[in-house]
Design a protein around this motif. Sequence first.
Motif, PDB file in Angstrom:
ATOM      1  N   PRO A 152      25.634 109.931 -17.386  1.00  0.00           N
ATOM      2  CA  PRO A 152      24.542 109.204 -18.052  1.00  0.00           C
ATOM      3  C   PRO A 152      25.007 107.935 -18.765  1.00  0.00           C
ATOM      4  O   PRO A 152      26.156 107.801 -19.156  1.00  0.00           O
ATOM      5  CB  PRO A 152      24.017 110.208 -19.075  1.00  0.00           C
ATOM      6  CG  PRO A 152      24.611 111.511 -18.740  1.00  0.00           C
ATOM      7  CD  PRO A 152      25.830 111.256 -17.906  1.00  0.00           C
ATOM      8  N   GLY A 153      24.060 107.065 -18.925  1.00  0.00           N
ATOM      9  CA  GLY A 153      24.308 105.868 -19.723  1.00  0.00           C
ATOM     10  C   GLY A 153      24.677 104.652 -18.912  1.00  0.00           C
ATOM     11  O   GLY A 153      23.985 103.648 -18.922  1.00  0.00           O
ATOM     12  N   GLY A 154      25.745 104.728 -18.206  1.00  0.00           N
ATOM     13  CA  GLY A 154      26.165 103.591 -17.408  1.00  0.00           C
ATOM     14  C   GLY A 154      26.553 102.389 -18.236  1.00  0.00           C
ATOM     15  O   GLY A 154      26.598 101.283 -17.731  1.00  0.00           O
ATOM     16  N   ALA A 155      26.826 102.567 -19.502  1.00  0.00           N
ATOM     17  CA  ALA A 155      27.287 101.534 -20.427  1.00  0.00           C
ATOM     18  C   ALA A 155      26.929 100.116 -20.002  1.00  0.00           C
ATOM     19  O   ALA A 155      27.616  99.514 -19.190  1.00  0.00           O
ATOM     20  CB  ALA A 155      28.788 101.654 -20.615  1.00  0.00           C
ATOM     21  N   PRO A 156      25.845  99.564 -20.521  1.00  0.00           N
ATOM     22  CA  PRO A 156      25.499  98.179 -20.210  1.00  0.00           C
ATOM     23  C   PRO A 156      26.681  97.256 -20.502  1.00  0.00           C
ATOM     24  O   PRO A 156      27.454  97.494 -21.423  1.00  0.00           O
ATOM     25  CB  PRO A 156      24.337  97.862 -21.145  1.00  0.00           C
ATOM     26  CG  PRO A 156      23.776  99.181 -21.512  1.00  0.00           C
ATOM     27  CD  PRO A 156      24.919 100.148 -21.477  1.00  0.00           C
ATOM     28  N   ARG A 157      26.829  96.238 -19.680  1.00  0.00           N
ATOM     29  CA  ARG A 157      27.945  95.306 -19.871  1.00  0.00           C
ATOM     30  C   ARG A 157      27.493  93.879 -19.625  1.00  0.00           C
ATOM     31  O   ARG A 157      26.458  93.640 -19.006  1.00  0.00           O
ATOM     32  CB  ARG A 157      29.104  95.670 -18.961  1.00  0.00           C
ATOM     33  CG  ARG A 157      28.793  95.515 -17.493  1.00  0.00           C
ATOM     34  CD  ARG A 157      30.029  95.824 -16.670  1.00  0.00           C
ATOM     35  NE  ARG A 157      29.777  95.467 -15.285  1.00  0.00           N
ATOM     36  CZ  ARG A 157      30.172  96.155 -14.259  1.00  0.00           C
ATOM     37  NH1 ARG A 157      30.850  97.266 -14.446  1.00  0.00           N
ATOM     38  NH2 ARG A 157      29.922  95.765 -13.040  1.00  0.00           N
ATOM     39  N   ILE A 158      28.302  92.963 -20.094  1.00  0.00           N
ATOM     40  CA  ILE A 158      28.020  91.545 -19.898  1.00  0.00           C
ATOM     41  C   ILE A 158      29.008  91.023 -18.871  1.00  0.00           C
ATOM     42  O   ILE A 158      30.221  91.096 -19.073  1.00  0.00           O
ATOM     43  CB  ILE A 158      28.131  90.771 -21.228  1.00  0.00           C
ATOM     44  CG1 ILE A 158      27.077  91.289 -22.196  1.00  0.00           C
ATOM     45  CG2 ILE A 158      27.992  89.277 -20.989  1.00  0.00           C
ATOM     46  CD1 ILE A 158      27.139  90.689 -23.564  1.00  0.00           C
TER      47      ILE A 158
END
Length: 94
Positions: free
Chosen positions: A35-41
């Motif tokens: 879960p989550g998939g850690a948003p990134r830039i």
Amino acid sequence: MTPLAWMAWTWPTAVFFIAIFLILVSMTVWEIRRPGGAPRIGILRFETTRGDRLFVSLLGAAFINLAWLGLVGPTLWWALGISLLYALCVFRWV
């Protein structure tokens, strides 16, 4: 009469939509398992999630294939390869 004649589909069209469906199912399973998939830039300098990157990949693949049809012709194998490479780049760097 073929089973897909009710909607004037061809087998390649059916395979295309089945592939999109399977990609969405795979992304759902991935999200459930991790879960989550850690948003990134990434290089575009705005925050993206897995779903955002999938959307950008599919949209880009559509434009790549349309451009290929218009400029080269109906044989789309090379466009498929370019689209897959594009998707890998999007998931890696965007």
